[in-house]
Scaffold this motif. Structure first.
Motif, PDB file in Angstrom:
ATOM      1  N   HIS A 170      48.899  80.641  25.583  1.00 51.74           N
ATOM      2  CA  HIS A 170      47.701  81.477  23.847  1.00 51.74           C
ATOM      3  C   HIS A 170      47.468  80.008  23.072  1.00 51.74           C
ATOM      4  O   HIS A 170      48.265  78.938  23.696  1.00 51.74           O
ATOM      5  CB  HIS A 170      49.130  81.762  22.778  1.00 51.74           C
ATOM      6  CG  HIS A 170      50.196  81.540  22.882  1.00 51.74           C
ATOM      7  ND1 HIS A 170      51.164  82.317  21.640  1.00 51.74           N
ATOM      8  CD2 HIS A 170      51.035  80.089  23.247  1.00 51.74           C
ATOM      9  CE1 HIS A 170      52.314  81.588  21.524  1.00 51.74           C
ATOM     10  NE2 HIS A 170      51.408  80.015  22.318  1.00 51.74           N
ATOM     11  N   SER A 172      47.557  79.806  20.271  1.00 53.87           N
ATOM     12  CA  SER A 172      49.079  79.123  18.922  1.00 53.87           C
ATOM     13  C   SER A 172      49.240  78.084  19.064  1.00 53.87           C
ATOM     14  O   SER A 172      50.019  77.026  18.035  1.00 53.87           O
ATOM     15  CB  SER A 172      50.141  80.420  18.794  1.00 53.87           C
ATOM     16  OG  SER A 172      49.533  81.329  18.975  1.00 53.87           O
ATOM     17  N   ARG A 196      48.386  83.535  31.803  1.00 57.15           N
ATOM     18  CA  ARG A 196      49.834  84.269  31.987  1.00 57.15           C
ATOM     19  C   ARG A 196      49.691  84.887  33.225  1.00 57.15           C
ATOM     20  O   ARG A 196      48.668  85.116  34.079  1.00 57.15           O
ATOM     21  CB  ARG A 196      50.128  85.001  30.772  1.00 57.15           C
ATOM     22  CG  ARG A 196      49.910  84.912  29.204  1.00 57.15           C
ATOM     23  CD  ARG A 196      50.022  85.736  27.949  1.00 57.15           C
ATOM     24  NE  ARG A 196      50.020  85.364  27.078  1.00 57.15           N
ATOM     25  CZ  ARG A 196      49.864  86.189  26.127  1.00 57.15           C
ATOM     26  NH1 ARG A 196      50.207  87.288  26.192  1.00 57.15           N
ATOM     27  NH2 ARG A 196      50.085  85.557  25.530  1.00 57.15           N
ATOM     28  N   ASP A 198      50.308  88.273  34.723  1.00 60.74           N
ATOM     29  CA  ASP A 198      49.542  89.914  33.812  1.00 60.74           C
ATOM     30  C   ASP A 198      48.167  89.460  34.708  1.00 60.74           C
ATOM     31  O   ASP A 198      47.434  88.818  35.008  1.00 60.74           O
ATOM     32  CB  ASP A 198      49.486  88.994  32.181  1.00 60.74           C
ATOM     33  CG  ASP A 198      49.936  89.958  31.220  1.00 60.74           C
ATOM     34  OD1 ASP A 198      50.683  90.254  31.875  1.00 60.74           O
ATOM     35  OD2 ASP A 198      49.500  89.798  29.964  1.00 60.74           O
ATOM     36  N   SER A 204      44.484  89.873  32.323  1.00 61.23           N
ATOM     37  CA  SER A 204      43.087  88.487  33.389  1.00 61.23           C
ATOM     38  C   SER A 204      44.391  87.757  32.947  1.00 61.23           C
ATOM     39  O   SER A 204      45.252  87.347  32.105  1.00 61.23           O
ATOM     40  CB  SER A 204      42.193  88.467  33.611  1.00 61.23           C
ATOM     41  OG  SER A 204      41.721  87.307  33.940  1.00 61.23           O
ATOM     42  N   PHE A 207      42.590  83.921  30.642  1.00 61.25           N
ATOM     43  CA  PHE A 207      41.382  84.418  30.027  1.00 61.25           C
ATOM     44  C   PHE A 207      41.485  84.282  28.643  1.00 61.25           C
ATOM     45  O   PHE A 207      41.654  82.608  29.048  1.00 61.25           O
ATOM     46  CB  PHE A 207      42.285  85.930  29.365  1.00 61.25           C
ATOM     47  CG  PHE A 207      43.577  86.336  28.410  1.00 61.25           C
ATOM     48  CD1 PHE A 207      44.862  85.691  29.112  1.00 61.25           C
ATOM     49  CD2 PHE A 207      43.656  85.867  27.064  1.00 61.25           C
ATOM     50  CE1 PHE A 207      46.075  85.520  28.486  1.00 61.25           C
ATOM     51  CE2 PHE A 207      45.079  86.158  26.512  1.00 61.25           C
ATOM     52  CZ  PHE A 207      46.043  85.639  27.398  1.00 61.25           C
ATOM     53  N   GLN A 209      41.472  83.172  24.214  1.00 65.97           N
ATOM     54  CA  GLN A 209      41.766  84.132  22.511  1.00 65.97           C
ATOM     55  C   GLN A 209      41.325  82.689  22.311  1.00 65.97           C
ATOM     56  O   GLN A 209      41.014  81.488  22.475  1.00 65.97           O
ATOM     57  CB  GLN A 209      43.521  83.515  22.534  1.00 65.97           C
ATOM     58  CG  GLN A 209      44.430  84.551  23.910  1.00 65.97           C
ATOM     59  CD  GLN A 209      45.609  83.979  23.096  1.00 65.97           C
ATOM     60  OE1 GLN A 209      45.846  83.675  22.287  1.00 65.97           O
ATOM     61  NE2 GLN A 209      46.695  85.557  23.657  1.00 65.97           N
ATOM     62  N   GLU A 280      43.875  97.117  21.799  1.00 68.56           N
ATOM     63  CA  GLU A 280      44.823  95.424  20.895  1.00 68.56           C
ATOM     64  C   GLU A 280      43.724  94.615  21.527  1.00 68.56           C
ATOM     65  O   GLU A 280      43.388  94.180  22.480  1.00 68.56           O
ATOM     66  CB  GLU A 280      45.995  95.927  22.073  1.00 68.56           C
ATOM     67  CG  GLU A 280      46.389  94.757  20.849  1.00 68.56           C
ATOM     68  CD  GLU A 280      47.886  94.356  22.088  1.00 68.56           C
ATOM     69  OE1 GLU A 280      48.730  94.367  22.450  1.00 68.56           O
ATOM     70  OE2 GLU A 280      47.629  93.152  21.832  1.00 68.56           O
ATOM     71  N   ILE A 281      43.380  94.399  19.821  1.00 71.48           N
ATOM     72  CA  ILE A 281      43.028  92.956  20.530  1.00 71.48           C
ATOM     73  C   ILE A 281      43.266  91.708  19.802  1.00 71.48           C
ATOM     74  O   ILE A 281      42.771  90.107  20.261  1.00 71.48           O
ATOM     75  CB  ILE A 281      40.862  92.999  19.528  1.00 71.48           C
ATOM     76  CG1 ILE A 281      41.255  93.357  17.955  1.00 71.48           C
ATOM     77  CG2 ILE A 281      40.360  93.706  20.587  1.00 71.48           C
ATOM     78  CD1 ILE A 281      39.808  92.691  17.001  1.00 71.48           C
ATOM     79  N   LEU A 282      44.262  91.486  18.571  1.00 72.25           N
ATOM     80  CA  LEU A 282      44.477  90.308  18.340  1.00 72.25           C
ATOM     81  C   LEU A 282      45.857  90.943  17.916  1.00 72.25           C
ATOM     82  O   LEU A 282      46.598  91.687  17.389  1.00 72.25           O
ATOM     83  CB  LEU A 282      43.666  90.235  17.880  1.00 72.25           C
ATOM     84  CG  LEU A 282      43.674  90.605  15.993  1.00 72.25           C
ATOM     85  CD1 LEU A 282      44.975  90.639  15.448  1.00 72.25           C
ATOM     86  CD2 LEU A 282      42.424  90.270  15.312  1.00 72.25           C
TER      87      LEU A 282
HETATM   88  C1  FA5 Z   1      49.590  86.290  20.856  1.00 72.61           C
HETATM   89  O1  FA5 Z   1      49.396  85.235  22.564  1.00 72.61           O
HETATM   90  C2  FA5 Z   1      49.831  85.337  20.282  1.00 72.61           C
HETATM   91  N1  FA5 Z   1      49.685  83.716  20.376  1.00 72.61           N
HETATM   92  C3  FA5 Z   1      48.507  86.010  19.056  1.00 72.61           C
HETATM   93  C4  FA5 Z   1      49.289  85.205  17.618  1.00 72.61           C
HETATM   94  C5  FA5 Z   1      48.739  84.147  17.196  1.00 72.61           C
HETATM   95  C6  FA5 Z   1      50.641  86.357  16.511  1.00 72.61           C
HETATM   96  C7  FA5 Z   1      48.842  83.978  16.106  1.00 72.61           C
HETATM   97  C8  FA5 Z   1      50.071  85.850  15.622  1.00 72.61           C
HETATM   98  C9  FA5 Z   1      50.284  84.770  14.447  1.00 72.61           C
HETATM   99  P1  FA5 Z   1      49.358  88.175  22.252  1.00 72.61           P
HETATM  100  O2  FA5 Z   1      50.519  88.325  23.733  1.00 72.61           O
HETATM  101  O3  FA5 Z   1      49.823  89.772  21.951  1.00 72.61           O
HETATM  102  O4  FA5 Z   1      49.629  88.079  21.202  1.00 72.61           O
HETATM  103  O5  FA5 Z   1      48.103  87.976  22.801  1.00 72.61           O
HETATM  104  C10 FA5 Z   1      46.767  88.023  21.575  1.00 72.61           C
HETATM  105  C11 FA5 Z   1      45.770  88.992  22.538  1.00 72.61           C
HETATM  106  O6  FA5 Z   1      45.072  88.210  23.717  1.00 72.61           O
HETATM  107  C12 FA5 Z   1      45.513  90.832  23.127  1.00 72.61           C
HETATM  108  O7  FA5 Z   1      45.762  91.718  21.753  1.00 72.61           O
HETATM  109  C13 FA5 Z   1      45.530  90.768  23.567  1.00 72.61           C
HETATM  110  O8  FA5 Z   1      43.340  91.222  23.311  1.00 72.61           O
HETATM  111  C14 FA5 Z   1      44.489  89.817  24.611  1.00 72.61           C
HETATM  112  N2  FA5 Z   1      45.207  89.449  25.308  1.00 72.61           N
HETATM  113  C15 FA5 Z   1      46.812  88.510  26.224  1.00 72.61           C
HETATM  114  N3  FA5 Z   1      47.305  89.001  27.246  1.00 72.61           N
HETATM  115  C16 FA5 Z   1      46.011  89.449  27.838  1.00 72.61           C
HETATM  116  C17 FA5 Z   1      45.604  89.365  29.247  1.00 72.61           C
HETATM  117  N4  FA5 Z   1      46.270  88.944  30.451  1.00 72.61           N
HETATM  118  N5  FA5 Z   1      44.008  89.291  29.410  1.00 72.61           N
HETATM  119  C18 FA5 Z   1      43.666  89.495  28.715  1.00 72.61           C
HETATM  120  N6  FA5 Z   1      43.850  89.656  27.142  1.00 72.61           N
HETATM  121  C19 FA5 Z   1      44.986  89.566  27.294  1.00 72.61           C
END
Ligand code: FA5
Length: 338
Positions: A170, A172, A196, A198, A204, A207, A209, A280-282
């Motif tokens: 991520h 982060s 990841r 996934d 994907s 991907f 962020q 879900e976007i974030l």
């Molecule tokens: C995180 O990655 C956290 N680092 C987000 C965060 C940041 C939380 C700061 C709090 C504070 P998550 O695993 O839910 O969280 O992923 C965030 C977003 O990335 C998801 O909502 C989705 O839009 C996108 N995402 C996650 N996994 C994938 C994937 N394999 N392919 C495409 N998009 C993805």
């Protein structure tokens, strides 16, 4: 015997003369001069003749052999020359034909969406920050309050390059790197690729962020809601619904996941939104005070929020793309639409 040799010679010469392709010429060479060929067989039989005749006939047979070899070589050269002439004759350059237009390259849709997102958040006062894709375990997990052996690591299974080095899962870790370098107030966004284990129509293995972080005195959950609502209205328009769902991240407390209404089905439910009407976007939340210990911030003075948005998901919603894999298949017909 001489007559026999003469006959063999004349036959072969006649055959060679009438040929006009390499394959048949090769067959004749094998039939007459090959290891089991007629002339070779004849030469082999010489050993049974009396010495005088053997010398005479042998000499004649060798002369014929050389002559036939030469004729076959000459014929081969002529056949090749003719083939070359035919090839050149058939190649025709029509200089009056219109030229072939080369398609100019363009910015990939994901890079364009990233630029658009940066612009929107710049407008909300966020500055650009960056971090490495090959990341230390410390920044990707440990300093984000995800110790080794913590079950939260299962949420983001990744590719380990060594025990301590991973492909970041991520954006982060850029929070920690930025906080290490700067004291509050701090308001940054950090876009980039993440990795990841996934894969399906909305996931994907690689991907993108975009991370957001705002730390200052008196930052609260309502600031987070305000910024995200402003972003969605600015980028998608007033009408699109936005919802916060309580969630858990080890590095935020409280935490939420944010969905926006699925534009592909208008909220009715489809394959892309798993029939829920939302995508879900974030992930987001208030920065967990435990993180401030790692970067020497005083949690009694400062508070902040952070979010991590999936850029592909945003692009899917913005442009009505039902399958995330389309971004990475490099089909020019798809890419040319944007
Ligand atoms: C995180 O990655 C956290 N680092 C987000 C965060 C940041 C939380 C700061 C709090 C504070 P998550 O695993 O839910 O969280 O992923 C965030 C977003 O990335 C998801 O909502 C989705 O839009 C996108 N995402 C996650 N996994 C994938 C994937 N394999 N392919 C495409 N998009 C993805």
């Amino acid at each position: 015997m001489k007559d026999q040799l003469d006959k063999l010679r004349l036959n072969a010469l006649e055959l060679i003369g009438g040929l006009d392709d390499e394959k048949s010429l090769f067959d004749v060479r094998t039939r007459v001069l090959g290891r089991k060929g007629e002339l070779t067989g004849f030469l082999r039989g010489l050993k049974d003749l009396p010495p005088k005749t053997r010398a005479e006939i042998g000499q004649l047979a060798n002369l014929i052999k050389s002559e036939l070899e030469q004729k076959i070589d000459e014929k081969q050269a002529t056949i090749r020359e003719k083939a070359e002439e035919r090839k050149i004759g058939s190649e025709f350059l029509d200089v009056t034909l219109p030229g072939r237009r080369s398609i100019p390259g363009r910015t990939h849709i994901l890079n364009r969406v990233t630029d658009e997102l940066i612009q929107v958040f710049n407008g909300l006062g966020f500055q650009l920050a960056e971090g490495p894709e090959v990341e230390l375990d410390y920044y990707n997990f440990e300093a984000l309050n995800i110790p080794r052996d913590h079950p939260a690591r299962d949420m983001q299974d990744t590719f380990y390059l060594s025990d301590n080095v991973v492909l970041r899962t991520h954006t982060s870790p850029v929070q920690i790197r930025t906080m290490e370098l700067q004291k509050p107030p701090l308001r940054v966004i950090c876009p980039g690729k993440v990795y990841r284990r996934d894969a399906d129509i909305t996931h994907s293995p690689m991907f993108m962020q975009i991370e957001g972080l705002w730390v200052d005195q008196g930052i609260s959950l309502s600031d987070l809601k305000g910024v995200l609502t402003a972003f969605v209205q600015e980028y998608f328009g007033e009408k699109l619904g936005l919802r916060f769902r309580p969630s858990f991240f080890p590095f935020t407390e409280p935490s939420a996941e944010v969905d926006i209404q699925c534009v592909i089905c208008g909220g009715e439910g489809c394959r892309t939104c798993s029939s829920t009407g939302w995508l879900e976007i974030l992930g987001a939340g208030m920065v967990d005070p435990a993180l401030y210990r790692f970067v020497d911030y005083d949690p009694e003075i400062y508070s902040g929020f952070a979010f991590g948005m999936g850029i592909e998901r945003v692009a899917m919603l913005k442009y009505g793309i039902p399958d995330i894999r389309a971004f990475y298949e490099n089909d020019v017909r798809f890419l040319n639409q944007f």
